[in-house]
Design an enzyme around this catalytic site. Structure first.
Site, mmCIF file in Angstrom:
data_model
loop_
_atom_site.group_PDB
_atom_site.id
_atom_site.type_symbol
_atom_site.label_atom_id
_atom_site.label_comp_id
_atom_site.label_asym_id
_atom_site.label_seq_id
_atom_site.Cartn_x
_atom_site.Cartn_y
_atom_site.Cartn_z
ATOM 1 N N GLY A 172 0.347 9.024 1.510
ATOM 2 C CA GLY A 172 1.000 10.271 1.170
ATOM 3 C C GLY A 172 2.390 10.380 1.749
ATOM 4 C CG PHE A 173 3.351 11.242 5.552
ATOM 5 C CD1 PHE A 173 4.229 12.302 5.494
ATOM 6 C CD2 PHE A 173 2.090 11.447 6.064
ATOM 7 C CE1 PHE A 173 3.874 13.541 5.954
ATOM 8 C CE2 PHE A 173 1.726 12.688 6.529
ATOM 9 C CZ PHE A 173 2.607 13.738 6.482
ATOM 10 C CG ASP B 104 -7.894 9.177 8.599
ATOM 11 O OD1 ASP B 104 -8.911 9.575 7.996
ATOM 12 O OD2 ASP B 104 -6.795 8.997 8.038
ATOM 13 N N GLY C 36 0.846 -1.184 0.000
ATOM 14 C CA GLY C 36 0.000 0.000 0.000
ATOM 15 C C GLY C 36 0.877 1.226 0.000
#
Ligand SMILES: *[C@@H]1O[C@H](CO)[C@@H](O)[C@H](O)[C@H]1NC(C)=O
Ligand SMILES: *[C@@H]1O[C@H](CO)[C@@H](O)[C@H](O)[C@H]1NC(C)=O
Ligand SMILES: *[C@@H]1O[C@H](CO)[C@@H](O)[C@H](O)[C@H]1NC(C)=O
Ligand SMILES: *[C@@H]1O[C@H](CO)[C@@H](O)[C@H](O)[C@H]1NC(C)=O
Ligand SMILES: *[C@@H]1O[C@H](CO)[C@@H](O)[C@H](O)[C@H]1NC(C)=O
Ligand SMILES: *[C@@H]1O[C@H](CO)[C@@H](O)[C@H](O)[C@H]1NC(C)=O
Ligand SMILES: *[C@@H]1O[C@H](CO)[C@@H](O)[C@H](O)[C@H]1NC(C)=O
Ligand SMILES: *[C@@H]1O[C@H](CO)[C@@H](O)[C@H](O)[C@H]1NC(C)=O
Ligand SMILES: *[C@@H]1O[C@H](CO)[C@@H](O)[C@H](O)[C@H]1NC(C)=O
Ligand SMILES: *[C@@H]1O[C@H](CO)[C@@H](O)[C@H](O)[C@H]1NC(C)=O
Length: 671
Positions: free
Chosen positions: A358-359, A474, A355
């Site tokens: 963004g980081f 989240d 996977g």
């Protein structure tokens, strides 16, 4: 009688040699000093060879046959006589490579060359007399340096014919013809014995020069065959010999091993057996041949490198822990060693990526020590601030244990990389199972319902059942992983900030994913249990309807909540059910959809707590009538307006910086 015959032979021989002109053979130079004029650096070595120069820079060495040689039969017949000479020489260059300059067979009116220069001038010419016909010099150069001026002293292994000048009238790279026009190179600087022949045919006026390695027969085809009338060059009597010079920066030892010369006849053959071989190196380190030396050097370098690596490794082992591990890190039971993670993920191989967020990437791995599957989230940042606080939080999150949470096994920091280690959950995330199912696998309603209950249970644990309040921040379908028994496992709660029980959250910035962010969170940045409930409400609608929270397939303006509200108000809420679902329990479906609306109520106070949610889902308590709660027109409007704001690009800048920026909406797709 025998004496008479031998005397007769001797006489005959003498007569022959007289008629043929000068004829001599030095099969080695032992005891022949008397026949030679040695000038400059030249000496006769005890082993029987002439060394014209050693490797001292800028030296000149001459060795000439002492007696003048008649090169013309008579002054009345001015044509130059034929001559022939055979030479065995050797040039030993330094192992460093820059050898020079070379040696030259020379016919000259005088055996001395006052004012002659070294380097390219071979100790024969100088810059003022170069190319003067008054020199009367023929030189055949065996040159190892190219160029005649100081700006161009490249390596050059060539043979040249020089008439009165260092500028060769003919030259060729040193080589010998084997068959036909096929040439083999002769490396004159190698230190091996080199065989050379110079033959001049006075009638044909042709000068031939031939070189070859010592172990080869004289090639039939000469390297150089140059037509020239030497009559004007040569004087009646000439001195024959050798000259060599070394350069300012380039120097070799030049040796003459054997020499045979004849005028008007063919030079006698040199007996090649038992010729001395010059030492390849003069210094004390010369006792090894170049290959052996190379081997020794290579071995030394290898040993040195190994020692250096060993030393570095030892230093690394001793220094690195104190370097990378600060005091506070020592007491962290959840801290992983970087090399273990590296081994587990095969050095963070691309093929292990399961996977990407963004980081950074999420890698699948297997811990060698336990054989357990792990998922490693690698967060790459430019300098992690607040590492210590973060580690403390991970440490405490590592103690969270619930069947509906993905176990956070630990963490590791390595320079700018932060690695978070979770259990590996095999079936991937809920959103892929709903939106991109593999192999036509479709989650049934029972499975979906069970998953939703599991998520509720996990959130309840985070909010109320653990020693501290943990706000997930989240909640979304891609953060729900599905294990082999198709149970839900919430992940990424590691990015949530910890809240002490009862403590009101502080404003730290908005964290979350567009579409799941509660309106009050977007406005005030205050995350709370209620904002998690909002996200959970969206998740309920998503799972029941099979549609994304925003812009799912229809249009960018599509907002799932509004759509469900519309249908609910029109009394046909079941129209929103995922068409891909076959059979489902209507009561449960209505419960999930209405609970979804209730949880995603724009007013936080109107949302149930996770405890209530669990009770509703388990049927322990009836769901309050949703109609009553969404009567107000403003709900729909508020939600729509908010969602539109949220879905526009501007809100993307809500990526915020709690934990110094670690958590953000861009972690969305991570696991
Ligand atoms: C080289 O020869 C010169 C002149 O014969 C001499 O002065 C010098 O010492 C020699 N050098 C070595 C290294 O043999
Ligand atoms: C020259 O003499 C030395 C001894 O002085 C001897 O070792 C060497 O073999 C001789 N060389 C030739 C070619 O005769
Ligand atoms: C010079 O020597 C060559 C070689 O033997 C001979 O053929 C020629 O006749 C000689 N010339 C004179 C003028 O003696
Ligand atoms: C050059 O060489 C010639 C002949 O060997 C000599 O007479 C003359 O003096 C030399 N010139 C210089 C500048 O050394
Ligand atoms: C040498 O001198 C001749 C004339 O005597 C001239 O033609 C030739 O170019 C000169 N060669 C060099 C290299 O200077
Ligand atoms: C000196 O060397 C350079 C190098 O290529 C060459 O171009 C030049 O003609 C040389 N000069 C003389 C006088 O030979
Ligand atoms: C010189 O070489 C040519 C072939 O290139 C040969 O015909 C001739 O006989 C040779 N002359 C001498 C004197 O070796
Ligand atoms: C002598 O040299 C001249 C040219 O200088 C040539 O024409 C003649 O043939 C030569 N004679 C002999 C016998 O080589
Ligand atoms: C020798 O080397 C030095 C430094 O590399 C250079 O300045 C000089 O010109 C060189 N001399 C010759 C004759 O090549
Ligand atoms: C060459 O020299 C060796 C000894 O140095 C001798 O045995 C041999 O007979 C000689 N060969 C000729 C052809 O003279």
């Amino acid at each position: 009688m025998a004496l008479a015959i031998s005397l007769a032979f001797l006489l005959l021989f003498h007569i022959c040699s007289l008629s043929q002109g000068e004829n001599f053979l030095f099969n080695g130079f032992n005891g022949s000093d008397g026949n030679l004029e040695l000038v400059g650096a030249s000496i006769v070595k005890p082993s029987g060879m002439i060394r014209l120069t050693n490797k001292t820079r800028g030296v000149i060495g001459h060795a000439f046959y002492k007696k003048p040689i008649t090169m013309k039969n008579s002054s009345s017949f001015p044509n130059a006589s034929s001559f022939s000479t055979e030479i065995v020489f050797a040039i030993v260059s330094p192992s460093s490579g820059s050898g020079g300059f070379g040696l030259a067979f020379t016919l000259s009116p005088s055996p001395s060359f006052p004012g002659a220069e070294a380097n390219h001038y071979f100790g024969i010419f100088n810059s003022s007399n170069d190319n003067k016909s008054s020199n009367h010099i023929l030189a055949v150069e065996f040159d190892t340096v190219n160029g005649y001026n100081e700006s161009w002293n490249s390596d050059g292994n060539h043979v040249g014919i020089d008439i009165n000048s260092v500028y060769s009238v003919a030259s060729e790279p040193a080589a010998y013809y084997t068959t036909g026009s096929h040439k083999e190179e002769v490396k004159m600087e190698s230190g091996d014995l080199i065989h050379a022949w110079i033959d001049y045919d006075g009638e044909a006026q042709l000068l031939n020069v031939t070189v070859s390695p010592i172990n080869k027969r004289k090639p039939t085809k000469p390297l150089l065959s140059y037509g020239i009338d030497l009559s004007s060059v040569l004087q009646e009597t000439m001195y024959a010999g050798f000259s060599a010079s070394t350069g300012d920066n380039q120097s070799s030892s030049h040796y003459i091993i054997a020499w045979s010369f004849a005028v008007n006849g063919i030079a006698r053959r040199i007996n090649l057996t038992d010729l001395p071989i010059p030492p390849k190196e003069k210094s004390s380190s010369s006792s090894y041949s170049p290959p052996v030396k190379a081997l020794i050097v290579a071995l030394s370098v290898l040993v040195f490198l190994l020692l250096a690596i060993l030393l570095l490794f030892t230093l690394y082992r001793r220094l690195m822990p104190s370097e990378t591990m600060e005091d506070w890190e020592i007491d962290c039971p959840h801290r992983f060693r970087y090399k273990d993670l590296q081994a587990a993920t095969k050095g963070f191989k691309d093929s292990n990526v399961i996977g990407a967020g963004g980081f950074g990437e999420v890698y699948k791995g297997i811990l060698p020590s336990t054989g357990c599957g792990i998922a490693v989230k690698k967060i790459t940042r430019n300098g992690i601030q607040g590492m210590r606080e973060f580690a403390a939080e991970i440490e405490s999150l590592g103690r969270l244990r619930h069947k509906n949470l993905v176990n956070l096994q630990g963490w590791c920091k390595k320079k700018n990389d932060l690695l978070i280690v979770y259990d590996y959950i095999p079936n991937g995330s809920l959103d892929t199972l709903i939106f991109h199912p593999k192999d036509n696998f479709m989650l049934s309603w029972q499975q979906r319902f069970n998953i939703l209950k599991g998520i509720a249970s996990g959130l309840l644990y985070l909010h109320e059942e653990w020693e501290q309040v943990v706000i997930h921040r989240d909640v979304k379908s891609s953060n729900v992983l599905i294990d082999e028994d198709l149970n839900a496992r919430l992940s990424d709660f590691g990015l949530a900030r910890l809240y002490d029980h009862g403590e009101i959250s502080r404003t730290t910035g908005v964290v979350g994913t567009i579409g799941y962010i509660a309106p009050e969170l977007a406005r005030t940045g205050k995350a709370s249990a209620a904002s998690d409930v909002f996200g959970y409400g969206i998740l309920l609608l998503e799972v029941a309807s099979g549609k994304r929270p925003i812009g799912s397939g229809h249009s960018d303006q599509f907002i799932l909540v509004d759509w469900v509200i519309e249908n609910h108000e029109a009394g046909r809420i079941l129209d929103t059910v995922d068409p891909k679902l076959g059979h489902y329990v209507v009561k449960e479906m209505e419960l999930v959809l209405e609970l979804g609306l209730l949880c995603s109520h724009f007013k936080p106070e109107a949302r149930p707590t996770m405890r209530q949610v669990v009770r509703y889902l388990n049927g322990d308590e009836p769901l309050p009538h949703v109609d009553n709660l969404i009567e107000s027109e403003s709900f729909c409007e508020m939600n729509s307006r908010f969602m539109q704001v949220i879905s526009s690009d501007s809100i993307i800048s809500y990526r915020s910086s709690s934990y110094g920026g670690i958590s953000s909406s861009s972690m969305a797709s991570g696991r």
